[in-house]
Write a protein that holds these residues in place. Structure first.
Motif, mmCIF file in Angstrom:
data_model
loop_
_atom_site.group_PDB
_atom_site.id
_atom_site.type_symbol
_atom_site.label_atom_id
_atom_site.label_comp_id
_atom_site.label_asym_id
_atom_site.label_seq_id
_atom_site.Cartn_x
_atom_site.Cartn_y
_atom_site.Cartn_z
ATOM 1 N N ASN A 51 -3.155 -6.016 0.176
ATOM 2 C CA ASN A 51 -1.754 -6.120 -0.209
ATOM 3 C C ASN A 51 -1.657 -6.993 -1.461
ATOM 4 O O ASN A 51 -2.086 -8.139 -1.453
ATOM 5 C CB ASN A 51 -0.954 -6.740 0.935
ATOM 6 C CG ASN A 51 0.530 -6.720 0.681
ATOM 7 O OD1 ASN A 51 0.985 -6.820 -0.449
ATOM 8 N ND2 ASN A 51 1.295 -6.609 1.741
ATOM 9 N N HIS A 52 -1.115 -6.442 -2.540
ATOM 10 C CA HIS A 52 -0.886 -7.164 -3.787
ATOM 11 C C HIS A 52 0.618 -7.253 -4.004
ATOM 12 O O HIS A 52 1.248 -6.275 -4.400
ATOM 13 C CB HIS A 52 -1.525 -6.448 -4.986
ATOM 14 C CG HIS A 52 -2.984 -6.656 -5.110
ATOM 15 N ND1 HIS A 52 -3.531 -7.824 -5.563
ATOM 16 C CD2 HIS A 52 -4.025 -5.845 -4.834
ATOM 17 C CE1 HIS A 52 -4.838 -7.727 -5.575
ATOM 18 N NE2 HIS A 52 -5.162 -6.527 -5.129
ATOM 19 N N ASP A 53 1.208 -8.393 -3.705
ATOM 20 C CA ASP A 53 2.644 -8.614 -3.915
ATOM 21 C C ASP A 53 3.494 -7.513 -3.290
ATOM 22 O O ASP A 53 4.406 -6.975 -3.920
ATOM 23 C CB ASP A 53 2.959 -8.743 -5.404
ATOM 24 C CG ASP A 53 2.269 -9.934 -6.042
ATOM 25 O OD1 ASP A 53 2.134 -10.964 -5.357
ATOM 26 O OD2 ASP A 53 1.877 -9.825 -7.217
ATOM 27 N N GLY A 54 3.192 -7.153 -2.059
ATOM 28 C CA GLY A 54 3.977 -6.156 -1.344
ATOM 29 C C GLY A 54 3.575 -4.719 -1.598
ATOM 30 O O GLY A 54 4.175 -3.801 -1.053
ATOM 31 N N HIS A 55 2.574 -4.483 -2.431
ATOM 32 C CA HIS A 55 2.099 -3.135 -2.727
ATOM 33 C C HIS A 55 0.663 -3.012 -2.242
ATOM 34 O O HIS A 55 -0.191 -3.805 -2.623
ATOM 35 C CB HIS A 55 2.153 -2.834 -4.230
ATOM 36 C CG HIS A 55 3.515 -2.935 -4.804
ATOM 37 N ND1 HIS A 55 4.464 -1.951 -4.622
ATOM 38 C CD2 HIS A 55 4.108 -3.895 -5.543
ATOM 39 C CE1 HIS A 55 5.574 -2.309 -5.228
ATOM 40 N NE2 HIS A 55 5.380 -3.491 -5.796
ATOM 41 N N MET A 56 0.434 -2.026 -1.398
ATOM 42 C CA MET A 56 -0.921 -1.806 -0.893
ATOM 43 C C MET A 56 -1.754 -1.079 -1.939
ATOM 44 O O MET A 56 -1.291 -0.118 -2.557
ATOM 45 C CB MET A 56 -0.903 -0.985 0.394
ATOM 46 C CG MET A 56 -0.373 -1.733 1.591
ATOM 47 S SD MET A 56 -1.328 -3.217 2.003
ATOM 48 C CE MET A 56 -2.856 -2.503 2.571
ATOM 49 N N VAL A 57 -2.957 -1.560 -2.148
ATOM 50 C CA VAL A 57 -3.917 -0.892 -3.026
ATOM 51 C C VAL A 57 -5.186 -0.633 -2.233
ATOM 52 O O VAL A 57 -5.561 -1.406 -1.360
ATOM 53 C CB VAL A 57 -4.246 -1.707 -4.303
ATOM 54 C CG1 VAL A 57 -3.041 -1.833 -5.200
ATOM 55 C CG2 VAL A 57 -4.826 -3.049 -3.971
ATOM 56 N N GLU A 58 -5.795 0.478 -2.520
ATOM 57 C CA GLU A 58 -7.103 0.819 -1.964
ATOM 58 C C GLU A 58 -8.122 0.478 -3.041
ATOM 59 O O GLU A 58 -7.809 0.483 -4.230
ATOM 60 C CB GLU A 58 -7.176 2.310 -1.643
ATOM 61 C CG GLU A 58 -6.129 2.797 -0.678
ATOM 62 C CD GLU A 58 -6.429 2.431 0.762
ATOM 63 O OE1 GLU A 58 -7.616 2.282 1.114
ATOM 64 O OE2 GLU A 58 -5.468 2.293 1.527
ATOM 65 N N TYR A 59 -9.352 0.204 -2.616
ATOM 66 C CA TYR A 59 -10.397 -0.055 -3.606
ATOM 67 C C TYR A 59 -11.726 0.472 -3.101
ATOM 68 O O TYR A 59 -11.926 0.711 -1.911
ATOM 69 C CB TYR A 59 -10.499 -1.546 -3.940
ATOM 70 C CG TYR A 59 -10.819 -2.453 -2.782
ATOM 71 C CD1 TYR A 59 -12.141 -2.699 -2.409
ATOM 72 C CD2 TYR A 59 -9.812 -3.068 -2.058
ATOM 73 C CE1 TYR A 59 -12.436 -3.533 -1.352
ATOM 74 C CE2 TYR A 59 -10.097 -3.911 -1.005
ATOM 75 C CZ TYR A 59 -11.418 -4.137 -0.658
ATOM 76 O OH TYR A 59 -11.706 -4.968 0.398
ATOM 77 N N ALA A 89 -2.414 2.804 -2.775
ATOM 78 C CA ALA A 89 -2.759 3.268 -1.424
ATOM 79 C C ALA A 89 -2.097 4.595 -1.081
ATOM 80 O O ALA A 89 -2.598 5.337 -0.246
ATOM 81 C CB ALA A 89 -2.384 2.212 -0.403
ATOM 82 N N ALA A 90 -0.978 4.907 -1.713
ATOM 83 C CA ALA A 90 -0.265 6.147 -1.414
ATOM 84 C C ALA A 90 -1.018 7.376 -1.916
ATOM 85 O O ALA A 90 -0.798 8.482 -1.438
ATOM 86 C CB ALA A 90 1.126 6.121 -2.039
ATOM 87 N N GLU A 91 -1.926 7.192 -2.874
ATOM 88 C CA GLU A 91 -2.685 8.316 -3.421
ATOM 89 C C GLU A 91 -3.952 8.535 -2.605
ATOM 90 O O GLU A 91 -4.553 7.580 -2.132
ATOM 91 C CB GLU A 91 -3.081 8.033 -4.875
ATOM 92 C CG GLU A 91 -1.899 7.943 -5.807
ATOM 93 C CD GLU A 91 -2.327 7.650 -7.238
ATOM 94 O OE1 GLU A 91 -3.533 7.745 -7.538
ATOM 95 O OE2 GLU A 91 -1.446 7.328 -8.032
#
Length: 79
Positions: free
Chosen positions: A27-35, A54-56
């Motif tokens: 979670n980066h400032d309320g936005h989920m990122v995948e890595y 994360a949505a993609e």
């Protein structure tokens, strides 16, 4: 439709161990990122993360980018 294959990974340049893809989310400032990154199963050396929203869905491009970072080797010349 054919499923894309994971890129081939070279052995660890430090210990010769086997490399693997490592995936996660954060979670980066309320936005989920995948890595995705590549790391050695033996000594845990690894690449930096390549991130995407994360949505993609996971793209093969992210795996290929991580594999290119891992597989890159600098040729040393000794005098």
């Amino acid at each position: 439709m054919m499923e894309a294959q994971e890129p081939r990974l070279k052995a660890c340049p430090f210990c010769g161990g086997e490399a693997e893809f490592y995936r996660g989310s954060q979670n980066h400032d309320g936005h989920m990122v995948e890595y995705v990154l590549v790391r050695c199963t033996n000594c845990k050396a690894g690449t930096r993360r390549t991130e995407y929203p994360a949505a993609e869905p996971v793209h093969p491009n992210e795996d290929a980018k991580a594999a290119r970072l891992w597989n890159r080797r600098i040729r040393q010349t000794w005098d």
